[in-house]
Structure formats: C-alpha cells, structure tokens
Write a protein that holds these residues in place. Structure first.
Motif, PDB file in Angstrom:
ATOM      1  N   ASN A  42       0.871  -1.075  -0.036  1.00  0.00           N
ATOM      2  CA  ASN A  42       0.033   0.015  -0.003  1.00  0.00           C
ATOM      3  C   ASN A  42       0.788   1.237   0.157  1.00  0.00           C
ATOM      4  O   ASN A  42       1.783   1.323   0.672  1.00  0.00           O
ATOM      5  N   PHE A  43       0.617   2.298  -0.809  1.00  0.00           N
ATOM      6  CA  PHE A  43       1.308   3.538  -0.661  1.00  0.00           C
ATOM      7  C   PHE A  43       0.072   4.574  -0.943  1.00  0.00           C
ATOM      8  O   PHE A  43      -0.933   4.378  -1.121  1.00  0.00           O
ATOM      9  N   TYR A  44       0.690   5.920  -0.790  1.00  0.00           N
ATOM     10  CA  TYR A  44      -0.316   6.915  -0.604  1.00  0.00           C
ATOM     11  C   TYR A  44       0.160   7.821  -1.724  1.00  0.00           C
ATOM     12  O   TYR A  44       1.240   8.446  -1.330  1.00  0.00           O
ATOM     13  N   THR A 135       4.153   8.445  -1.311  1.00  0.00           N
ATOM     14  CA  THR A 135       4.538   8.092   0.197  1.00  0.00           C
ATOM     15  C   THR A 135       4.207   6.739   0.814  1.00  0.00           C
ATOM     16  O   THR A 135       2.984   6.340   0.274  1.00  0.00           O
ATOM     17  N   TYR A 136       4.617   6.274   1.712  1.00  0.00           N
ATOM     18  CA  TYR A 136       4.567   5.082   2.511  1.00  0.00           C
ATOM     19  C   TYR A 136       4.251   5.580   3.865  1.00  0.00           C
ATOM     20  O   TYR A 136       5.040   6.437   4.204  1.00  0.00           O
ATOM     21  N   LEU A 137       3.481   4.930   4.689  1.00  0.00           N
ATOM     22  CA  LEU A 137       3.532   5.200   6.093  1.00  0.00           C
ATOM     23  C   LEU A 137       4.546   4.618   6.671  1.00  0.00           C
ATOM     24  O   LEU A 137       5.315   3.631   6.354  1.00  0.00           O
ATOM     25  N   VAL A 138       5.303   5.396   7.518  1.00  0.00           N
ATOM     26  CA  VAL A 138       6.575   4.662   8.327  1.00  0.00           C
ATOM     27  C   VAL A 138       6.043   3.768   9.028  1.00  0.00           C
ATOM     28  O   VAL A 138       4.917   3.426   9.412  1.00  0.00           O
ATOM     29  N   PRO A 139       7.147   2.714   9.129  1.00  0.00           N
ATOM     30  CA  PRO A 139       6.828   1.194   9.844  1.00  0.00           C
ATOM     31  C   PRO A 139       5.853   1.147  11.219  1.00  0.00           C
ATOM     32  O   PRO A 139       5.028   0.370  11.262  1.00  0.00           O
ATOM     33  N   TRP A 140       6.084   2.364  11.647  1.00  0.00           N
ATOM     34  CA  TRP A 140       5.470   2.326  13.326  1.00  0.00           C
ATOM     35  C   TRP A 140       4.009   3.215  13.281  1.00  0.00           C
ATOM     36  O   TRP A 140       3.439   3.339  14.209  1.00  0.00           O
TER      37      TRP A 140
END
Length: 254
Positions: A42-44, A135-140
């Motif tokens: 998933n990416f944004y 962008t991707y959500l950062v892992p946390w």
C-alpha cells in the motif's frame, strides 16, 4: 630467494582460505538496510493543485459536484483546502494497493468519457500547476481517523538528513509519540517520501480548531518532555514547513 618464494606461497594460501571463509559467511543485512520496511504494498499519493486565484471557488464547486466520477476508480483518503501556509491550493491523498493498480486506474480514467468531459476538460484550465508525491506510512504509523468531524488538519513536512528511518526513525518516532501520548495532538498518519523530494517525512495532525491548536502548541512548548524529544529529532532535521487545512465538504476524512 627460495625462502621468499615459500613465504609468498604460504601467504597466498592463507589469503585464499580467508576469502573462502568470508564468502561462506552470511552477510549481515543490517549493514545495508535503511530501517524497518513496510510489510505490504500500500502507498499513498499526495497531490497538490495550485488554483488560479480568481477560479478557486469555481474549482471547488466543480470538484464537489463531480468528485464521484473520480472516486469510482480508487480510494480517496481526504481532500483539503489550504488555509494557512499556502493560498489557492487543494491537497488530497489517494490510496493504492500497488503501482500496477495505480497504472490501471490512470488508464481507466483516460478512457472514461464522463470523467474527461464533465470534469478534467473543465478543471485543468483552472489550475496553474500541480505536484504529486508517492509516500509510504513509516513502519510504526497507521492511519487513524479523527475522533470527530469538523476539525482542522495540519500537514507538517520535515526535510530530514539522508539515510532513511535507520538514521532518524527512532528520534522522530519519539517526537511524534510524546505529542500523541500526552494528548497534545491527534496523529492521522506519518508518511515517508518514496517519489518526489526524497528524505521527507510528513506528519498529518488533527485539531478541533485553529485556536485549539494554537493553545496546545503554546502549552506543549513549555513541556520539558516535548522539548527534549523535539531537540533530539531536530539533530537530523534540515528544514521544515507546514500547512493548516480545512477538509472539503466532499472529503471522506473531516
């Protein structure tokens, strides 16, 4: 001379054995890793449209009436009008499962006569320019909807030193965590750039109002825990900027 040849021969054998032993050792992945990786595709996509000032109201009206033609193809996370930190701008976030899905969506839109005739052909002349960023959500981090509708959103963008989350991740997580953990702000999501300006982190925050944000910021700046966490994160910071945004009436996230 014979003695020297024997020394070089023994040295060469030792070197070969050493190289073979090193070759057979497992390579530590941490040496080349930039930090924890996202576990799914998933990416944004962040999109910013700059509207011609005299057409701002007309653009928002058209988009309100026709956005359903676009959301029929893929998921819209939110759509905002920028109030402070930029004028005559709209900012929107689209979620995709993969790059292949995005490509198929763009191909379908190019063949959608309703989308082209009723929206694109009218909206594009109203714009002066547009930007996008993957962008991707950062892992946390994860997407967290606001506790209620009717608030304001702040998009804070941080230009970090190169190296990725392995370099700045722990310190940045600490700064975000102290704000959310103390109740100073509601985090909607923290995103790391993949395409577009690199080494950028975007923190999307929600507040009940602009005045509530101002009061909270003043209080947070006097909190020693916040000050310490921000100072640690600032060691990896190059520059930063922000925007205060109001959700449009048709935005899924308000």
């Amino acid at each position: 001379m014979i003695q020297l040849r024997g020394i070089f021969r023994n040295a060469s054998r030792h070197a070969v054995k050493h190289c073979l032993s090193v070759k057979n050792r497992p390579t530590p992945s941490a040496s080349i890793s930039t930090g924890p990786q996202q576990q799914n595709g998933n990416f944004y996509e962040f999109r910013t449209y700059y509207i011609q000032p005299h057409l701002n109201a007309a653009f928002l009206k058209l988009t309100n009436e026709k956005i359903h033609l676009r959301t029929a193809h893929s998921e819209l996370l939110g759509y905002w009008s920028v109030e402070y930190g930029g004028v005559n701008q709209v900012f929107h976030i689209w979620k995709y499962d993969s790059y292949a899905q995005r490509a198929s969506v763009r191909a379908a839109l190019a063949q959608d006569p309703s989308w082209i005739e009723q929206y694109i052909s009218k909206a594009m002349p109203m714009l002066s320019t547009q930007d996008n960023e993957v962008t991707y959500l950062v892992p946390w981090s994860k997407i967290q909807t606001p506790p209620k509708d009717g608030g304001v959103f702040e998009l804070a963008t941080f230009q970090m030193k190169p190296g990725g989350p392995a370099v700045w991740g722990k310190a940045f997580q600490g700064a975000v965590g102290i704000h959310t953990g103390t109740g100073y702000a509601h985090s909607v999501g923290v995103f790391h750039s993949e395409f577009g300006p690199l080494n950028q982190v975007h923190a999307l925050w929600w507040y009940e109002s602009a005045d509530q944000r101002a009061a909270i910021r003043q209080k947070a700046h006097g909190d020693a825990r916040v000050v310490a966490a921000v100072r640690e994160s600032a060691a990896y910071l190059v520059s930063q900027k922000n925007k205060l945004m109001f959700p449009c009436t048709f935005s899924p996230m308000k």
